[in-house]
Design an enzyme around this catalytic site. Sequence first.
Site, PDB file in Angstrom:
ATOM      1  N   TYR A 115       0.863  -1.251   0.131  1.00  0.00           N
ATOM      2  CA  TYR A 115       0.069  -0.069  -0.014  1.00  0.00           C
ATOM      3  C   TYR A 115       0.826   1.320   0.069  1.00  0.00           C
ATOM      4  CZ  TYR A 115      -3.282   3.415   1.670  1.00  0.00           C
ATOM      5  OH  TYR A 115      -3.932   4.774   1.555  1.00  0.00           O
ATOM      6  N   ASP A 158      -2.063  -1.561  -3.956  1.00  0.00           N
ATOM      7  CA  ASP A 158      -2.462  -0.162  -4.283  1.00  0.00           C
ATOM      8  C   ASP A 158      -1.200   0.673  -4.286  1.00  0.00           C
ATOM      9  OD1 ASP A 158      -3.600   2.491  -4.573  1.00  0.00           O
ATOM     10  OD2 ASP A 158      -4.615   2.403  -2.750  1.00  0.00           O
ATOM     11  N   HIS A 261     -12.018   1.490  -4.548  1.00  0.00           N
ATOM     12  CA  HIS A 261     -11.324   0.547  -5.427  1.00  0.00           C
ATOM     13  C   HIS A 261     -12.126  -0.458  -5.785  1.00  0.00           C
ATOM     14  CE1 HIS A 261      -7.375   2.509  -4.542  1.00  0.00           C
ATOM     15  NE2 HIS A 261      -7.846   2.954  -3.831  1.00  0.00           N
TER      16      HIS A 261
END
Length: 270
Positions: A115, A158, A261
């Site tokens: 992330y 991500d 998302h």
Amino acid sequence: MGNALAMRLVTWNINSLRLRLPHLETLASTLRPDVICLQETKVPDPLFPAEALRALGYEHLHYKGMKSYNGVAILSRYPLTPLDRLPDWHGKEDCRHVGALVHTPGAPVELHDFYVPAGGDEPDVTINPKFAHKLAFVEEVTAWFKNRTRERTILVGDFNIAPLEHDVWSHKQLLKIVSHTPPEIERLTAWQNVGFVDAMRHFVPAHEKLYTWWSYRNRDWKTSNRGRRLDHVWVTPDLVPSLSTMTVLRDARDWTSPSDHVPVAVDFTL
DNA sequence: ATGGTTGCCGTGCAA
């Protein structure tokens, strides 16, 4: 998946694991992934819903979370050997990376779940420490991967950067918007060039629009369709022949109280 | 050019 030597892998920024546990159940029962990588779980480890996930068939769990922010998790039907001794990026204990060897029915694969910091609003390191943190994070990760053997390795997560012109709804209008600025794209590209292949673009040509994220701030995300591809799946070149299909689960953006998302699924024949 | 929404919590902050 029917093939015993196959693996269906999903990456998803779930934006609160506890809030969207029912959605995860839907994902698990419809796609039946073998491995799920989550970001923004937003749950401290002692409160991680391990039993609920085991009940979904994910016996093997590796996660690192904190209160309110960040948090990453790997859920797997196959045994995991967690990679301990991963660096503490940028000297922060902020739960942005976990990794594990996944013992698939074929040979093991090394899996990393990231992330990357979002970087705030202002794309200027002199006035925005969050942007500086984002750039430094990617640089540190890049340097680290340079010194590792790069085979049978998958990176997902991500990454908070949409590198290609058609990874955003308007290349021109987003060039000064954090996630699509040249300094971020340069660094993400340098990271990838250490020895990874963009598996999503293996399936979808660069001239086609491809998004995984649509802001909450659009009343009608589908009509305005101002998306960005912030979520990624990268593989080492030796795994390219084993890439079989890729799906962006766009429908998930219309689930009740959705994440901003959507899940990305990739099938491998390992 | 601006503001738009959400999740964490109980307030502003991060995204």
